[in-house]
Design a protein around this motif. Structure first.
Motif, PDB file in Angstrom:
ATOM      1  N   ALA A  21       0.867  -1.173   0.000  1.00  0.00           N
ATOM      2  CA  ALA A  21       0.000   0.000   0.000  1.00  0.00           C
ATOM      3  C   ALA A  21       0.904   1.222   0.000  1.00  0.00           C
ATOM      4  O   ALA A  21       1.886   1.274   0.749  1.00  0.00           O
ATOM      5  CB  ALA A  21      -0.924   0.007   1.205  1.00  0.00           C
ATOM      6  N   ARG A  22       0.587   2.184  -0.815  1.00  0.00           N
ATOM      7  CA  ARG A  22       1.395   3.396  -0.865  1.00  0.00           C
ATOM      8  C   ARG A  22       0.466   4.598  -0.909  1.00  0.00           C
ATOM      9  O   ARG A  22      -0.162   4.868  -1.928  1.00  0.00           O
ATOM     10  CB  ARG A  22       2.299   3.401  -2.104  1.00  0.00           C
ATOM     11  N   PRO A  23       0.333   5.298   0.189  1.00  0.00           N
ATOM     12  CA  PRO A  23      -0.501   6.494   0.172  1.00  0.00           C
ATOM     13  C   PRO A  23       0.088   7.546  -0.762  1.00  0.00           C
ATOM     14  O   PRO A  23       1.292   7.550  -1.030  1.00  0.00           O
ATOM     15  CB  PRO A  23      -0.475   6.965   1.631  1.00  0.00           C
ATOM     16  N   VAL A  24      -0.758   8.391  -1.264  1.00  0.00           N
ATOM     17  CA  VAL A  24      -0.289   9.472  -2.127  1.00  0.00           C
ATOM     18  C   VAL A  24       0.653  10.368  -1.330  1.00  0.00           C
ATOM     19  O   VAL A  24       0.295  10.880  -0.266  1.00  0.00           O
ATOM     20  CB  VAL A  24      -1.464  10.291  -2.679  1.00  0.00           C
ATOM     21  N   THR A  25       1.885  10.499  -1.803  1.00  0.00           N
ATOM     22  CA  THR A  25       2.919  11.286  -1.128  1.00  0.00           C
ATOM     23  C   THR A  25       3.500  12.285  -2.115  1.00  0.00           C
ATOM     24  O   THR A  25       3.864  11.917  -3.229  1.00  0.00           O
ATOM     25  CB  THR A  25       4.042  10.364  -0.604  1.00  0.00           C
ATOM     26  N   ASP A  26       3.587  13.516  -1.700  1.00  0.00           N
ATOM     27  CA  ASP A  26       4.100  14.580  -2.567  1.00  0.00           C
ATOM     28  C   ASP A  26       3.370  14.611  -3.912  1.00  0.00           C
ATOM     29  O   ASP A  26       3.962  14.833  -4.972  1.00  0.00           O
ATOM     30  CB  ASP A  26       5.608  14.415  -2.796  1.00  0.00           C
ATOM     31  N   GLY A  27       2.075  14.296  -3.841  1.00  0.00           N
ATOM     32  CA  GLY A  27       1.240  14.398  -5.036  1.00  0.00           C
ATOM     33  C   GLY A  27       1.290  13.231  -5.986  1.00  0.00           C
ATOM     34  O   GLY A  27       0.744  13.316  -7.092  1.00  0.00           O
ATOM     35  N   THR A  28       1.923  12.117  -5.596  1.00  0.00           N
ATOM     36  CA  THR A  28       1.983  10.967  -6.496  1.00  0.00           C
ATOM     37  C   THR A  28       1.721   9.667  -5.746  1.00  0.00           C
ATOM     38  O   THR A  28       1.997   9.556  -4.542  1.00  0.00           O
ATOM     39  CB  THR A  28       3.332  10.885  -7.219  1.00  0.00           C
ATOM     40  N   SER A  29       1.219   8.696  -6.493  1.00  0.00           N
ATOM     41  CA  SER A  29       0.882   7.385  -5.933  1.00  0.00           C
ATOM     42  C   SER A  29       2.002   6.374  -6.096  1.00  0.00           C
ATOM     43  O   SER A  29       1.912   5.256  -5.594  1.00  0.00           O
ATOM     44  CB  SER A  29      -0.360   6.844  -6.648  1.00  0.00           C
ATOM     45  N   GLY A  30       3.048   6.734  -6.837  1.00  0.00           N
ATOM     46  CA  GLY A  30       4.124   5.797  -7.133  1.00  0.00           C
ATOM     47  C   GLY A  30       4.075   5.268  -8.544  1.00  0.00           C
ATOM     48  O   GLY A  30       4.999   4.603  -9.005  1.00  0.00           O
TER      49      GLY A  30
END
Length: 494
Positions: A165-174
């Motif tokens: 799981a990767r929360p949206v960080t710095d405006g991106t999902s990965g």
């Protein structure tokens, strides 16, 4: 939209366990699905029930065929039948004859024909907002992209192990998604991105600019029996001479390897390679499965030389193997940088998608790629609806159960017809191939089955392809196998 999706999930989620064609005769052990298996091949369908000879062509059919011959480019070799309507796993011609569709529009109709949920989403979305172009935002594209990426993170793929799981960080999902109109367009987009990444990586390594004429990191690697499309770029990496030869010269700098040949990777993928494209399970080429250790070695070699690895999952992805992606079940160190998908995503409405890791997507900026129709409100609304249903846990469980039964029935064929069939059944889940020892036989079996009301496909030069709708029932599987058994009996007697 969510209400429609919830309602749709309650429709056609699990196939019936018992029904037409599921025979419980003899003392053969049951399949893993719990369904009994026959002890001998069926011969009840040896007679032709859906004739295609000249005498069977009605005036109505002849009128349609004559019009098509007069006005449509003759690039398809089609039988003299005209389809009129479909529902579920079945399709009817204009003469009222019913066919069991075990081809699903070439692995497209994941939810079958005439699905009520798909029809409702199409009706309501088309009545609200049909097309905007990509000059403007609309609500549906982001929702479908989010669902694709979140499911990939949760179920495994594109570098994420299952359960990620990767929360949206710095405006991106990965990861990012680009929507196209087809699988061919998705592959064209993937190759364009990889070419640009290659130039950027070469520039960083040499200290020169990416547009320097000396840049030679432009080669593309593909594999024998792969199929990636028919436009010029995709055709250049589709190595079948039948498709390529009339249209040469194609894109230069394409190198061709063999699937599962680990020893050759060092010489095949080199410093000049910008992209490697491969199907984890080759569809059109014969239902050939890439071995896990070979995929790991391929990933490692791409990392060593800075090449972008593309998995074409247009036919084998989106739960056809029982997993989200065909590569979802392999270790993350065998995952690609880019995944392309299309066929079942909107259940027959044109759509394709390219999923890219962030470190690949970052080279693309406004104007570097685009499309007028791709990612339309209607296409994305349908895609969201279909993918929401396919990813439902009960639906996935039904795919696995039906796949087990199909696998068991196919395994019997290889023991009953050893003079005709290869010993091993190809593929996984609901993408299967029956390999034949005589390359003249697959086309003949497809013809025999169609004349008995079951629609199949060939794959490559030596296989019959089975890619039914993902909500196919065990009863339909049983009936299809009864017909195939009868066709093989007819074939042996010819």
């Amino acid at each position: 939209m969510r209400a429609v999706a919830r309602q749709a999930r309650r429709t056609l989620v699990r196939p019936t366990k018992h029904g037409l064609g599921v025979r419980c005769m003899g003392s053969e052990p049951s399949s893993r699905s719990g369904l009994s298996l026959p002890s001998a091949p069926s011969t009840r369908y040896t007679a032709v029930s859906h004739p295609e000879d000249a005498a069977s062509i009605t005036p109505q059919v002849k009128e349609v065929l004559d019009r098509s011959n007069a006005y449509i480019l003759p690039v398809y070799a089609r039988p003299p039948i005209v389809m009129a309507k479909g529902k579920g796993a079945y399709i009817w011609d204009v003469q009222g004859r019913q066919y069991l569709d075990f081809s699903a529009g070439i692995a497209v109709n994941a939810l079958g024909h005439g699905d009520e949920g798909v029809v409702e989403v199409m009706r309501t979305t088309a009545a609200t907002l049909l097309h905007t172009s990509n000059v403007y935002h609309h609500e549906h594209a982001g929702k479908l992209a989010e669902l694709l990426i979140q499911l990939t993170q949760a179920e495994g793929g594109l570098g994420w192990a299952p359960g990620s799981a990767r929360p949206v960080t710095d405006g991106t999902s990965g990861a990012k998604v680009f929507f196209s109109n087809s699988g061919t367009e998705a592959n064209e987009g993937a190759l364009k991105v990889a070419r640009k990444v290659g130039k950027e990586r070469w520039a960083r390594a040499t200290g020169k600019t990416w547009d320097d004429p000396a840049c030679d990191k432009v080669e593309i690697v593909c594999f024998e029996r792969g199929f990636h499309g028919r436009s010029m770029g995709a055709l250049s990496v589709t190595t079948n001479p039948k498709y390529q030869k009339p249209f040469t010269p194609l894109i230069p700098g394409v190198r061709v390897g063999q699937l599962n040949d680990t020893a050759a990777l060092g010489g095949l993928v080199g410093e000049k390679t910008c992209a490697v494209i491969v199907e984890p399970i080759q569809g059109e080429g014969g239902i050939n499965v890439a071995e896990v250790e070979w995929l790991r070695a391929l990933r490692k070699r791409c990392d060593e030389v800075g090449a972008v690895l593309i998995y074409d999952e247009i036919q084998c992805g989106l739960y056809r193997t029982g997993k989200l992606w065909a590569h979802s079940s392999v270790p993350a160190d065998a995952h690609p940088d880019i995944v392309t998908t299309a066929k079942p995503l909107a259940n027959g409405y044109p759509i394709g998608a390219v999923l890219l890791r962030d470190e690949i997507a970052e080279v693309m900026t406004a104007g570097t790629h685009g499309t007028t129709f791709g990612g339309s409100p209607l296409a994305c609304a349908l895609g969201y609806h279909v993918l929401s249903r396919l990813s439902d846990r009960a639906f996935v469980a039904s795919i696995e159960e039906t796949s087990d039964y199909l696998e068991a029935r196919l395994a019997l064929l290889t023991t009953w017809f050893p003079e005709v069939l290869e010993e091993r059944v190809r593929g996984r889940g609901l993408i299967r191939g029956l390999g034949f020892k005589n390359s003249a036989h697959p086309g003949r079996v497809v013809e025999l089955a169609r004349e008995r009301g079951v629609l199949l496909l060939t794959a490559g030069a030596d296989a019959v392809r089975l890619v039914p709708s993902l909500n196919i029932g065990a009863g339909e599987v049983g009936h299809a196998m009864d017909v195939v058994e009868s066709c093989l009996s007819v074939l042996e007697s010819e």
